[in-house]
Write a protein that holds these residues in place. Structure first.
Motif, short mmCIF file in Angstrom:
data_model
loop_
_atom_site.label_atom_id
_atom_site.label_comp_id
_atom_site.label_asym_id
_atom_site.label_seq_id
_atom_site.Cartn_x
_atom_site.Cartn_y
_atom_site.Cartn_z
N ARG A 134 32.76 32.78 46.33
CA ARG A 134 33.68 33.12 45.27
C ARG A 134 32.95 34.52 44.49
O ARG A 134 33.64 35.69 44.28
CB ARG A 134 33.64 32.08 44.23
CG ARG A 134 34.62 31.15 44.82
CD ARG A 134 35.20 30.04 43.81
NE ARG A 134 35.83 28.97 44.28
CZ ARG A 134 36.98 28.68 44.00
NH1 ARG A 134 37.62 29.25 42.96
NH2 ARG A 134 37.49 27.40 44.42
N THR A 135 31.63 34.35 44.26
CA THR A 135 30.99 35.62 43.40
C THR A 135 30.80 36.71 44.44
O THR A 135 31.36 37.98 43.94
CB THR A 135 29.50 35.20 43.14
OG1 THR A 135 29.82 34.24 41.76
CG2 THR A 135 29.14 36.63 42.29
N VAL A 200 49.35 35.20 48.48
CA VAL A 200 48.12 35.09 48.03
C VAL A 200 47.41 36.58 48.56
O VAL A 200 48.07 37.04 49.71
CB VAL A 200 47.42 33.93 48.87
CG1 VAL A 200 47.80 32.54 48.21
CG2 VAL A 200 47.62 34.07 50.30
N GLY A 201 46.57 37.01 47.62
CA GLY A 201 46.03 38.36 47.97
C GLY A 201 47.12 39.31 47.85
O GLY A 201 47.54 40.39 48.72
N LEU A 220 54.87 33.64 42.46
CA LEU A 220 53.49 33.61 41.92
C LEU A 220 52.67 34.54 42.78
O LEU A 220 52.61 34.26 44.10
CB LEU A 220 52.96 32.26 41.73
CG LEU A 220 51.38 32.16 41.33
CD1 LEU A 220 51.27 32.89 40.20
CD2 LEU A 220 51.09 30.79 41.29
N GLY A 221 51.89 35.58 42.49
CA GLY A 221 50.97 36.35 43.21
C GLY A 221 49.64 36.11 42.63
O GLY A 221 49.28 35.88 41.39
N VAL A 222 48.84 36.09 43.38
CA VAL A 222 47.09 35.93 42.98
C VAL A 222 46.48 37.14 43.68
O VAL A 222 46.32 37.20 44.85
CB VAL A 222 46.70 34.52 43.34
CG1 VAL A 222 45.17 34.41 42.81
CG2 VAL A 222 47.49 33.55 42.99
N THR A 223 45.61 37.73 42.96
CA THR A 223 44.53 38.85 43.56
C THR A 223 43.34 38.77 42.55
O THR A 223 43.25 38.33 41.53
CB THR A 223 44.98 40.19 43.34
OG1 THR A 223 44.11 41.08 43.65
CG2 THR A 223 45.54 40.45 41.95
N ARG A 253 42.06 30.38 45.60
CA ARG A 253 41.59 28.96 45.67
C ARG A 253 41.84 28.30 44.52
O ARG A 253 41.63 27.00 44.30
CB ARG A 253 40.23 28.86 46.27
CG ARG A 253 39.93 29.01 47.76
CD ARG A 253 38.55 29.44 48.19
NE ARG A 253 38.14 30.78 47.49
CZ ARG A 253 36.96 31.40 48.20
NH1 ARG A 253 36.34 30.76 49.08
NH2 ARG A 253 36.64 32.54 47.56
N ASP A 254 42.28 28.72 43.29
CA ASP A 254 42.27 28.26 42.03
C ASP A 254 43.62 28.00 41.81
O ASP A 254 43.96 27.30 40.62
CB ASP A 254 41.58 29.25 41.09
CG ASP A 254 40.23 29.42 40.84
OD1 ASP A 254 39.32 28.19 41.30
OD2 ASP A 254 39.64 30.38 40.53
N VAL A 255 44.50 28.11 42.61
CA VAL A 255 46.06 28.05 42.65
C VAL A 255 46.21 26.29 42.68
O VAL A 255 45.75 25.73 43.95
CB VAL A 255 46.90 28.66 43.41
CG1 VAL A 255 48.17 28.03 43.42
CG2 VAL A 255 46.75 30.09 43.49
#
Length: 427
Positions: A134-135, A200-201, A220-223, A253-255
């Motif tokens: 993740r980092t 996602v992305g 819902l979008g995640v970036t 992965r946090d969704v």
């Protein structure tokens, strides 16, 4: 007697090569009428000898040690085409091989001083975490996407869409092609009013906003890019759709939400690592309800023989740290192994070649502004990257696949009818 730089060039590529090398030692090689490459100092040769291929040439150019006369820095497509077509090494005979070996030994290539635009070395990357942890993923995404939103506005245009467009006609503009791409994805996913979409992305939220405004869904979008998420949320509020659209800054992965009717993944798979495909597709399947659909859109290799091998050349060092590609066959196999029923796949590589050309044109149009925002070195990187990608898509060295799949129920219900509710592009 040791060869001059010009003589060494002729031994390797031939005096008829459509390139003329003018070296710091006063020698010349190649065709007198060819594209002129000036090696201004020994560091240029060191870059090329220490890292043969596109990486060494890029380092020399970005360091200012290699000057290419007449090249458009914002769109070096024609130069790259000449270099790719004309610089084909010849098989040296025994005498030439011995002389070239002495030439290389006399110059003693050493690890070069890298231009500041180059990404962290492998040792520095290791210190920042395991590949695709993740980092390290967050750092890699930030390196590429958090340049500045204003820079991307100049390069991408009003759509702020940094993925392959789909051109419905030869005359279509980039903006029309990006809207058509989002429509194509929406139709493949079977979006209808009241459905829930996870993207996602999601980048700057283009798919989220298009789906909410034109298909009546909640999205819902995640970036991983903070710059993208900030820009997207402002655009959502400006559109007046904040009650049905959201873009989060975070890892997909946090969704925690589940039961989505559809999931779109447009340009994310390249970043997650081939070994992580099973976990990735398993996670996306778990977010869907039965009969829900997934559309996976990503750059692919033209074969499945080199899965998991990251590029060690220019793009990996300067553009996409830790990027990995494989063929569409590997993607389909993993999707099926993780419980998806694959229903359709489509290759849009010609569309991506044209998309890259349009982005190059935007970069050229706004060159001064882009240099001011990102610096000359970073702007030059983008010129090389987009022109080189265009050439690679044109020559089938890389491809772009959309793969559509369903979370088919245990009773075998896929959610598809006998007549699909989407129209695939005609290429």
């Amino acid at each position: 007697m040791t060869l001059t730089v010009g003589q060494a060039f002729d031994r390797v590529f031939g005096p008829e090569a459509p390139v003329r090398v003018v070296a710091y030692d006063g020698s010349e090689g190649g065709s007198p009428d060819g594209l002129v490459l000036r090696l201004t100092n020994p560091d240029a040769l060191n870059h090329i000898l220490a890292s043969p291929g596109d990486l060494g040439l890029a380092r020399a150019y970005l360091s200012g040690d290699l000057v290419i006369e007449g090249m458009d820095e914002a769109d070096p497509y024609e130069v790259l085409r000449v270099v790719r077509d004309g610089l084909t090494p010849r098989r040296p005979d025994r005498r030439d091989a011995a002389e070239l070996a002495r030439f290389v030994a006399s110059h003693r290539p050493h690890p070069p001083t890298l231009p500041p635009e180059e990404t962290p070395s492998p040792l520095r990357r290791l210190a920042h975490g395991l590949r695709h942890g993740r980092t390290r993923d967050a750092e890699a995404i930030s390196h590429h996407y958090d340049v500045s939103n204003e820079f991307y506005e100049h390069v991408l245009g009003p759509s702020m869409t940094y993925t392959c467009a789909c051109f419905p006609t030869d005359e279509a503009s980039l903006e029309e092609a990006q809207a058509y791409k989002y429509d194509l994805v929406a139709k493949k996913l079977g979006l209808e009013p009241g459905m829930r979409l996870l993207d996602v992305g999601c980048g700057w939220g283009g798919m989220v906003r298009h789906a909410v405004k034109h298909y009546g869904v909640t999205a819902l979008g995640v970036t991983l890019s903070r710059e993208q998420a900030t820009w997207a949320q402002r655009a959502i509020e400006a559109d007046g759709i904040g009650d049905r659209a959201e873009v989060r800054h975070g890892d997909y992965r946090d969704v925690t939400e589940r039961g989505f009717d559809a999931v779109s993944s447009i340009g994310l798979t390249e970043h997650i690592g081939v070994k992580n495909y099973p976990a990735y597709f398993r996670f996306l399947r778990e977010r869907l309800r039965d009969e829900g659909r997934l559309l996976n859109h990503c750059i692919t290799r033209p074969d499945n023989k080199h899965a998991g091998l990251p590029s060690r050349g220019f793009i990996n060092r300067y553009v996409f740290p830790d990027g990995e590609l494989t063929g569409s066959g590997d993607i389909v196999r993993v999707m099926e192994d993780e419980g998806f029923e694959v229903r359709h796949q489509e290759n849009l590589r010609e569309h991506y070649a044209r998309t890259c050309g349009a982005w190059n044109a935007n970069l050229a149009k706004h060159w001064d502004e882009c240099v001011e925002l990102a610096g000359l070195g970073r702007a030059r990187v983008w010129g090389l990257y987009l022109a080189g990608s265009r050439l690679a898509f044109e020559r089938n060295e890389i491809q772009l696949h959309q793969v559509l799949a369903s979370r088919t129920s245990s009773e075998g219900v896929s959610g598809f009818t006998l007549r699909p509710r989407f129209e695939p592009s005609d290429g």
